[in-house]
Design a protein around this motif. Structure first.
Motif, PDB file in Angstrom:
ATOM      1  N   UNK A 129       0.859  -1.329  -0.035  1.00 28.15           N
ATOM      2  CA  UNK A 129       0.541   0.101   0.180  1.00 28.15           C
ATOM      3  C   UNK A 129       0.832   1.000  -0.177  1.00 28.15           C
ATOM      4  N   UNK A 130       1.847   1.466   0.569  1.00 28.32           N
ATOM      5  CA  UNK A 130       2.903   2.586   0.495  1.00 28.32           C
ATOM      6  C   UNK A 130       4.281   2.432  -1.234  1.00 28.32           C
ATOM      7  N   UNK A 131       4.353   1.686  -1.774  1.00 30.69           N
ATOM      8  CA  UNK A 131       5.647   1.523  -2.613  1.00 30.69           C
ATOM      9  C   UNK A 131       5.614   0.715  -3.158  1.00 30.69           C
ATOM     10  N   UNK A 132       5.992   1.068  -4.578  1.00 28.41           N
ATOM     11  CA  UNK A 132       5.744  -0.182  -6.069  1.00 28.41           C
ATOM     12  C   UNK A 132       7.412   0.302  -5.643  1.00 28.41           C
ATOM     13  N   UNK A 133       8.305  -0.768  -5.391  1.00 30.32           N
ATOM     14  CA  UNK A 133       9.990  -0.888  -6.071  1.00 30.32           C
ATOM     15  C   UNK A 133      10.359  -2.148  -6.930  1.00 30.32           C
ATOM     16  N   UNK A 134      11.133  -2.026  -7.378  1.00 36.90           N
ATOM     17  CA  UNK A 134      12.338  -2.837  -8.079  1.00 36.90           C
ATOM     18  C   UNK A 134      13.688  -2.922  -7.924  1.00 36.90           C
ATOM     19  N   UNK A 135      13.730  -4.228  -7.870  1.00 41.91           N
ATOM     20  CA  UNK A 135      15.106  -4.614  -7.422  1.00 41.91           C
ATOM     21  C   UNK A 135      15.550  -5.733  -9.118  1.00 41.91           C
ATOM     22  N   UNK A 136      16.894  -4.924  -9.490  1.00 40.67           N
ATOM     23  CA  UNK A 136      17.378  -5.835  -9.655  1.00 40.67           C
ATOM     24  C   UNK A 136      18.954  -6.188  -9.871  1.00 40.67           C
ATOM     25  N   UNK A 137      19.037  -7.342 -10.102  1.00 39.05           N
ATOM     26  CA  UNK A 137      21.262  -8.052  -9.311  1.00 39.05           C
ATOM     27  C   UNK A 137      22.173  -7.347 -10.566  1.00 39.05           C
ATOM     28  N   UNK A 138      23.495  -7.368 -10.828  1.00 42.29           N
ATOM     29  CA  UNK A 138      24.179  -6.745 -11.105  1.00 42.29           C
ATOM     30  C   UNK A 138      25.911  -7.452 -11.075  1.00 42.29           C
ATOM     31  N   UNK A 139      26.445  -7.894 -11.800  1.00 39.45           N
ATOM     32  CA  UNK A 139      27.833  -8.835 -11.040  1.00 39.45           C
ATOM     33  C   UNK A 139      28.158  -7.727 -11.348  1.00 39.45           C
ATOM     34  N   UNK A 140      29.543  -7.745  -9.908  1.00 38.29           N
ATOM     35  CA  UNK A 140      30.261  -7.002 -10.158  1.00 38.29           C
ATOM     36  C   UNK A 140      31.063  -6.420 -11.329  1.00 38.29           C
ATOM     37  N   UNK A 141      31.002  -5.032 -11.370  1.00 35.89           N
ATOM     38  CA  UNK A 141      32.301  -4.409 -11.846  1.00 35.89           C
ATOM     39  C   UNK A 141      33.766  -3.723 -11.901  1.00 35.89           C
ATOM     40  N   UNK A 142      34.673  -4.331 -12.577  1.00 32.45           N
ATOM     41  CA  UNK A 142      35.507  -4.040 -12.442  1.00 32.45           C
ATOM     42  C   UNK A 142      35.656  -2.527 -12.650  1.00 32.45           C
ATOM     43  N   UNK A 143      36.913  -1.731 -11.556  1.00 33.50           N
ATOM     44  CA  UNK A 143      37.199  -0.360 -11.505  1.00 33.50           C
ATOM     45  C   UNK A 143      38.441  -0.208 -12.256  1.00 33.50           C
ATOM     46  N   UNK A 144      39.146   0.581 -12.484  1.00 36.41           N
ATOM     47  CA  UNK A 144      40.714   0.926 -12.694  1.00 36.41           C
ATOM     48  C   UNK A 144      40.581   2.380 -12.427  1.00 36.41           C
ATOM     49  N   UNK A 145      41.078   4.098 -12.628  1.00 35.24           N
ATOM     50  CA  UNK A 145      41.444   5.083 -12.123  1.00 35.24           C
ATOM     51  C   UNK A 145      39.934   5.773 -12.311  1.00 35.24           C
ATOM     52  N   UNK A 146      39.366   6.502 -11.455  1.00 32.99           N
ATOM     53  CA  UNK A 146      38.984   7.428 -12.092  1.00 32.99           C
ATOM     54  C   UNK A 146      38.985   9.206 -12.601  1.00 32.99           C
ATOM     55  N   UNK A 147      38.625   9.313 -13.437  1.00 30.53           N
ATOM     56  CA  UNK A 147      39.618  10.498 -13.612  1.00 30.53           C
ATOM     57  C   UNK A 147      39.521  11.748 -12.561  1.00 30.53           C
ATOM     58  N   UNK A 148      40.126  12.322 -12.753  1.00 29.40           N
ATOM     59  CA  UNK A 148      40.223  13.779 -11.893  1.00 29.40           C
ATOM     60  C   UNK A 148      39.544  15.086 -12.320  1.00 29.40           C
ATOM     61  N   UNK A 149      39.448  15.398 -11.236  1.00 34.23           N
ATOM     62  CA  UNK A 149      38.254  16.403 -11.442  1.00 34.23           C
ATOM     63  C   UNK A 149      38.178  17.532 -11.975  1.00 34.23           C
ATOM     64  N   UNK A 150      39.929  18.044 -12.652  1.00 32.25           N
ATOM     65  CA  UNK A 150      40.251  19.201 -13.191  1.00 32.25           C
ATOM     66  C   UNK A 150      40.903  18.614 -14.552  1.00 32.25           C
ATOM     67  N   UNK A 151      40.639  18.084 -15.506  1.00 33.68           N
ATOM     68  CA  UNK A 151      40.820  17.311 -16.480  1.00 33.68           C
ATOM     69  C   UNK A 151      41.946  18.754 -17.802  1.00 33.68           C
ATOM     70  N   UNK A 152      43.069  18.085 -17.853  1.00 32.28           N
ATOM     71  CA  UNK A 152      44.755  19.194 -18.878  1.00 32.28           C
ATOM     72  C   UNK A 152      43.545  19.348 -19.943  1.00 32.28           C
ATOM     73  N   UNK A 153      44.450  19.716 -21.120  1.00 33.61           N
ATOM     74  CA  UNK A 153      43.794  19.844 -22.657  1.00 33.61           C
ATOM     75  C   UNK A 153      43.854  18.724 -22.981  1.00 33.61           C
ATOM     76  N   UNK A 154      44.927  17.738 -22.883  1.00 30.38           N
ATOM     77  CA  UNK A 154      45.442  16.705 -23.235  1.00 30.38           C
ATOM     78  C   UNK A 154      44.609  15.130 -23.432  1.00 30.38           C
TER      79      UNK A 154
END
Length: 355
Positions: A110-135
């Protein structure tokens, strides 16, 4: 338009819904721990679900929007994850299947209509810097151009989507006809209608220009993707704003990634990044790999207008936590929408690209 009593949500045990979803998926593997790893900026919930053997999967729970759209989007993304060619064949997280069908669990009371999906874990490398240089800006542009080209090449292999520019804006206009809509937007109803009608007019012009719909993820902030040391796209997650649309839908957030102030967690959606010289550098590098058309550049203004109307005005109070939603909606009417005609200069971008 989904209406949820936020006060009642406090009494919902979301981890219990995730456990129930997993029981429906595979009751032979026992969960020992569920940890909330959500970004804490939206109403979506993301969990790390760990089993007895210490293996784990990722669960996403959502309750805003429409179930049919959630199901369509994740089905399309799952096909994408299998069909994208190298070097993007492992870019996206793959959802869990049950039998020959994507598994999505729907929980309703009566309160909510919610949906769940499951993902396989994904590999993560480096995060992009907050400020990119020109290159880095140029390398990032080349990667997005190649990714968009790959998405274009597989577009005909993907399931259909019923969600579009037009359906979203018509949903907002329909909401204004309800008591809730009139109350929520009583101070700005006229402005919303004017902006929606203007967008729909421009959309009709753009629709007949021959531009193809491809899968786009819209929200390209640096917390949603990882790169290699050579700045190649390595992985992409967070599919909350996924849709089939023009590739230009991605460009506002791309402009934020390469902006002078850099990508940041502070939530403001000024139009300024689209006019920066750094974004022009990005466009030039992108254009050299996957040429843009003059119509697409002109339509960037309407893409921004759509973003504000759809994701801030229409869905803001459902998607963002209350502490962000109110601020963003105030700024939408005071700053973002009024700035469109004043600050967006298509000629500047067209000249830079020799279009």
């Amino acid at each position: 338009m989904l209406n949820i009593d936020e006060n009642l949500l406090r009494f919902i045990d979301f981890t219990a819904i995730v456990r129930e979803a997993w029981q429906a998926y595979d009751d032979t593997r026992t969960i020992i721990r569920i940890v909330d790893i959500s970004a804490k900026v939206s109403t979506n919930h993301v969990y790390r679900v760990t089993f007895e053997d210490n293996s784990f999967i990722i669960a996403k729970l959502s309750y805003y929007g429409q179930f049919e759209h959630f199901e369509q989007d994740h089905t399309i993304i799952d096909v994408m994850s299998n069909n994208l060619p190298a070097p993007f064949e492992n870019l996206l997280a793959r959802s869990l299947m049950k039998g020959n069908k994507l598994f999505i669990y729907r929980y309703q009371n009566d309160i909510i209509d919610a949906w769940v999906v499951f993902y396989r874990p994904i590999q993560i490398k480096k995060r992009a810097p907050r400020r990119l240089d020109d290159e880095q800006i140029e390398k990032f542009a080349e990667q997005l151009a190649l990714f968009h080209k790959a998405c274009f090449n597989i577009r005909k292999t993907l399931p259909k989507s019923s969600k579009s520019f037009k359906t979203d804006i018509l949903t907002l206009l329909d909401y204004l006809e309800t008591d809730d809509g009139r109350y929520e937007h009583r101070m700005h109803e006229k402005v919303i209608r004017e902006q929606c009608n203007l967008l729909l007019q421009q959309f009709e012009i753009f629709r007949y220009s021959g531009i193809e719909r491809i899968p786009v993820f819209v929200d390209w902030n640096i917390g949603n993707f990882s790169i290699t040391s050579s700045f190649r796209l390595f992985s992409r997650w967070d599919y909350d704003w996924f849709r089939m649309s023009t590739r230009m839908m991605d460009f506002y957030f791309l402009s934020r990634v390469v902006s002078n102030v850099g990508d940041r967690t502070a939530f403001s959606y000024y139009i300024g990044p689209l006019m920066e010289d750094r974004f022009i550098r990005f466009l030039k590098a992108y254009h050299a790999v996957y040429p843009l058309t003059s119509m697409e550049i002109v339509f960037l203004k309407e893409v921004y207008r759509f973003f504000i109307l759809n994701y801030v005005v229409k869905d803001g109070r459902y998607f963002f936590h209350e502490m962000f939603a109110g601020k963003l909606q105030r700024e939408a009417f005071e700053i973002y929408l009024p700035s469109i005609e004043k600050e967006f200069k298509a000629d500047k971008l067209l000249k830079a690209l020799n279009l």
